[in-house]
Design an enzyme around this catalytic site. Sequence first.
Site, PDB file in Angstrom:
ATOM      1  N   SER A  98      16.364   3.465   9.804  1.00 18.17           N
ATOM      2  CA  SER A  98      16.661   2.910   8.223  1.00 18.17           C
ATOM      3  C   SER A  98      15.590   3.426   7.523  1.00 18.17           C
ATOM      4  CB  SER A  98      15.682   1.398   8.331  1.00 18.17           C
ATOM      5  OG  SER A  98      16.303   0.416   8.704  1.00 18.17           O
ATOM      6  N   LYS A 154       9.390  -2.832   3.384  1.00 13.74           N
ATOM      7  CA  LYS A 154      10.670  -2.945   3.707  1.00 13.74           C
ATOM      8  C   LYS A 154      10.180  -3.886   5.554  1.00 13.74           C
ATOM      9  CE  LYS A 154      13.831  -0.271   5.608  1.00 13.74           C
ATOM     10  NZ  LYS A 154      15.016  -1.700   5.616  1.00 13.74           N
ATOM     11  N   LYS A 169       9.881  -9.051   5.066  1.00  8.11           N
ATOM     12  CA  LYS A 169      10.729  -9.830   5.869  1.00  8.11           C
ATOM     13  C   LYS A 169      11.118 -10.951   5.273  1.00  8.11           C
ATOM     14  CE  LYS A 169      12.005  -9.217  10.519  1.00  8.11           C
ATOM     15  NZ  LYS A 169      12.109  -8.197  11.125  1.00  8.11           N
ATOM     16  N   HIS A 200       0.614  -0.953   0.260  1.00  9.31           N
ATOM     17  CA  HIS A 200      -0.018   0.209  -0.033  1.00  9.31           C
ATOM     18  C   HIS A 200       0.564   1.184  -0.064  1.00  9.31           C
ATOM     19  CE1 HIS A 200       1.081  -0.025   4.567  1.00  9.31           C
ATOM     20  NE2 HIS A 200       0.372   0.729   4.660  1.00  9.31           N
TER      21      HIS A 200
HETATM   22  P1  NAD Z   1      21.031 -10.734  17.334  1.00  9.27           P
HETATM   23  O1  NAD Z   1      20.538 -11.502  16.340  1.00  9.27           O
HETATM   24  O2  NAD Z   1      21.748  -9.873  17.056  1.00  9.27           O
HETATM   25  O3  NAD Z   1      20.386 -11.135  18.656  1.00  9.27           O
HETATM   26  C1  NAD Z   1      19.731 -11.802  19.499  1.00  9.27           C
HETATM   27  C2  NAD Z   1      20.420 -11.922  21.082  1.00  9.27           C
HETATM   28  O4  NAD Z   1      19.628 -13.373  21.476  1.00  9.27           O
HETATM   29  C3  NAD Z   1      21.646 -13.682  20.079  1.00  9.27           C
HETATM   30  O5  NAD Z   1      22.574 -12.567  20.990  1.00  9.27           O
HETATM   31  C4  NAD Z   1      20.964 -14.801  21.046  1.00  9.27           C
HETATM   32  O6  NAD Z   1      22.329 -15.542  21.283  1.00  9.27           O
HETATM   33  C5  NAD Z   1      20.504 -14.516  21.836  1.00  9.27           C
HETATM   34  N1  NAD Z   1      18.833 -15.451  22.005  1.00  9.27           N
HETATM   35  C6  NAD Z   1      18.262 -16.180  21.438  1.00  9.27           C
HETATM   36  N2  NAD Z   1      18.423 -17.293  21.827  1.00  9.27           N
HETATM   37  C7  NAD Z   1      17.352 -17.321  23.922  1.00  9.27           C
HETATM   38  C8  NAD Z   1      17.204 -17.448  24.560  1.00  9.27           C
HETATM   39  N3  NAD Z   1      16.107 -18.099  24.866  1.00  9.27           N
HETATM   40  N4  NAD Z   1      17.319 -16.066  25.869  1.00  9.27           N
HETATM   41  C9  NAD Z   1      18.506 -15.322  25.556  1.00  9.27           C
HETATM   42  N5  NAD Z   1      18.851 -15.209  24.859  1.00  9.27           N
HETATM   43  C10 NAD Z   1      18.708 -15.676  23.520  1.00  9.27           C
HETATM   44  O7  NAD Z   1      19.698  -9.930  16.851  1.00  9.27           O
HETATM   45  P2  NAD Z   1      18.582  -9.059  16.926  1.00  9.27           P
HETATM   46  O8  NAD Z   1      18.615  -7.763  15.836  1.00  9.27           O
HETATM   47  O9  NAD Z   1      18.826  -8.315  18.503  1.00  9.27           O
HETATM   48  O10 NAD Z   1      16.729  -9.640  16.823  1.00  9.27           O
HETATM   49  C11 NAD Z   1      16.285  -9.681  18.123  1.00  9.27           C
HETATM   50  C12 NAD Z   1      15.128  -9.203  18.140  1.00  9.27           C
HETATM   51  O11 NAD Z   1      14.317  -8.228  17.922  1.00  9.27           O
HETATM   52  C13 NAD Z   1      14.052 -10.432  17.030  1.00  9.27           C
HETATM   53  O12 NAD Z   1      13.035 -10.276  17.653  1.00  9.27           O
HETATM   54  C14 NAD Z   1      13.233  -9.200  15.598  1.00  9.27           C
HETATM   55  O13 NAD Z   1      13.247  -9.775  15.154  1.00  9.27           O
HETATM   56  C15 NAD Z   1      13.784  -8.018  16.728  1.00  9.27           C
HETATM   57  N6  NAD Z   1      13.835  -7.141  15.587  1.00  9.27           N
HETATM   58  C16 NAD Z   1      15.474  -6.708  15.834  1.00  9.27           C
HETATM   59  C17 NAD Z   1      15.544  -5.626  14.855  1.00  9.27           C
HETATM   60  C18 NAD Z   1      17.275  -4.949  14.335  1.00  9.27           C
HETATM   61  O14 NAD Z   1      17.319  -3.612  13.940  1.00  9.27           O
HETATM   62  N7  NAD Z   1      17.946  -5.817  14.400  1.00  9.27           N
HETATM   63  C19 NAD Z   1      14.293  -4.029  14.532  1.00  9.27           C
HETATM   64  C20 NAD Z   1      13.033  -4.460  15.581  1.00  9.27           C
HETATM   65  C21 NAD Z   1      12.931  -5.840  15.997  1.00  9.27           C
END
Ligand code: NAD
Length: 475
Positions: A366, A74, A110, A69
């Site tokens: 972003s 993104k 995504k 839309h």
């Molecule tokens: P990342 O890979 O940088 O970090 C995730 C961390 O969580 C890792 O260090 C991993 O070892 C740890 N982890 C995994 N399973 C775990 C558990 N059961 N208990 C504790 N720690 C655990 O990922 P991220 O980019 O920080 O993303 C994390 C969440 O945030 C995801 O749901 C992602 O969709 C969401 N998110 C990320 C962004 C972004 O800008 N990176 C933006 C919006 C939402």
Amino acid sequence: MKKAASPHQYSFFQNVEDYFDKAAAHTKYPKGLLDQIKACNSVYQMRFPIKIEDRVEVIEAYRVQHSQHKVPCKGGIRYSDMVNQDEVMALAALMTYKCSIVDVPFGGAKGGIKINPKNYTPDQLERITRRYTAELIRKNFIGPGIDVPAPDYGTGEREMSWILDTYVAFNPGQVEAYGCVTGKPVSAGGVRGRKEATGRGVFFGIRELCSIAEDMKPLGLTTGIAGKRVAVQGLGNVGYHSALFFWEAGATLVGLSEIDCALYNSKGLDLSDVMKWKEEHKTLLTYPKAKVFKNAAALLEFDCDILVPAALENVITGDNAPNVKAKIIAEGANGPVTPDAEEILLKKGAVIIPDMYLNAGGVTVSYFEWLKNLSHVRFGRMDKRFTENTNIKMVESIENMTGKSMSAGERRAITHGADEVDLVNSGLEETMISSFHDIRNALLAHKKVKDHRTAAFIVSINKVASSYMNLGIWP
Ligand code: NAD
């Protein structure tokens, strides 16, 4: 709520649809329009071969465009061995709702590659990422005006650089090519402040909630962040930066967890010490200055005021929700609370600040990065010096009139012109504060709505519906 045949017990996409339906019941849009908003428009499932040492591995990967839309679409790209179509569809849908809540003019998308990046060398990861990008190019699923990926779980600046380089190689001479992906290193067209943006946004959102006395009173909490007991699950991009900003604001980090264990210290953990230990020992299991729980999920039940799940979805479920003690659940991760858990937590009087708003700092910044790439100019370049010179003249006039001089520190604080990072952080702060109040106002306006997620969905549905109606398809 329906169960899925996925590695997760819950269908994440179904959860998002359930949340959507709950909110849509408070709106008056025709069913056809609501169905269109909910639907995932394009689902691209791919398989491609990659040579790993002396064998060939067939890689499973996805890109889902939930809504066009607004274009481009993104959303991040996730590397995890739990990636599946249901998960990518859910995350793409959340991106549509997220972008609309924070007024970022994009549709939701995504991507995911079903690999555990820890099992591959950097060379192999580069080959996988470049081939994935080539597959996206082949089907017209990437481009500054089409679909713009970003980092997510398991990916970061390095992967975004590989995507950029591959895209640019296939599109020579395209002047806006750098806008094909965000979350790039600053040296490759990224914007300052993007890496910390999601965690900073989580902090701004919760700080805003905690500043409102009438919202804190029913939770038995005082206003402000200082002294609040915070537990954070996951010390990756979102978790680490969220923890950092709470810590810097004077909160007590009582709990931190990684994939293999959880740490608890009622007096507070020293974040930099914990991160140093993690870096040096590659585990927190041996960390000496905290009680260590081998079951990492124990963190979710720690005694704290604010719980920030910042790892993965479906971690707070009907099973452990009754034991969650936090009064504020701050969804840093996408989809950490299942609908049955939400019901239990709300009954207990907890406040859940939903993912689709709270972790939108990443996509907000972003958007700023994409604008920078299209304009080919660093934020602040045109006006920083002008502002500074004007401010210096003003300070000098005041000093001349009063006969008093400022200290060097005072002078710098007042005369300073905004750098790129100042503007990015200010844009993020404004976005998180104003969007929080949009959601809160919707909550106050709909007497039958009792939770922030439903209110956030109502805000989002209204905005997306009006975009569709402006296209003239619906009356
Ligand atoms: P990342 O890979 O940088 O970090 C995730 C961390 O969580 C890792 O260090 C991993 O070892 C740890 N982890 C995994 N399973 C775990 C558990 N059961 N208990 C504790 N720690 C655990 O990922 P991220 O980019 O920080 O993303 C994390 C969440 O945030 C995801 O749901 C992602 O969709 C969401 N998110 C990320 C962004 C972004 O800008 N990176 C933006 C919006 C939402």
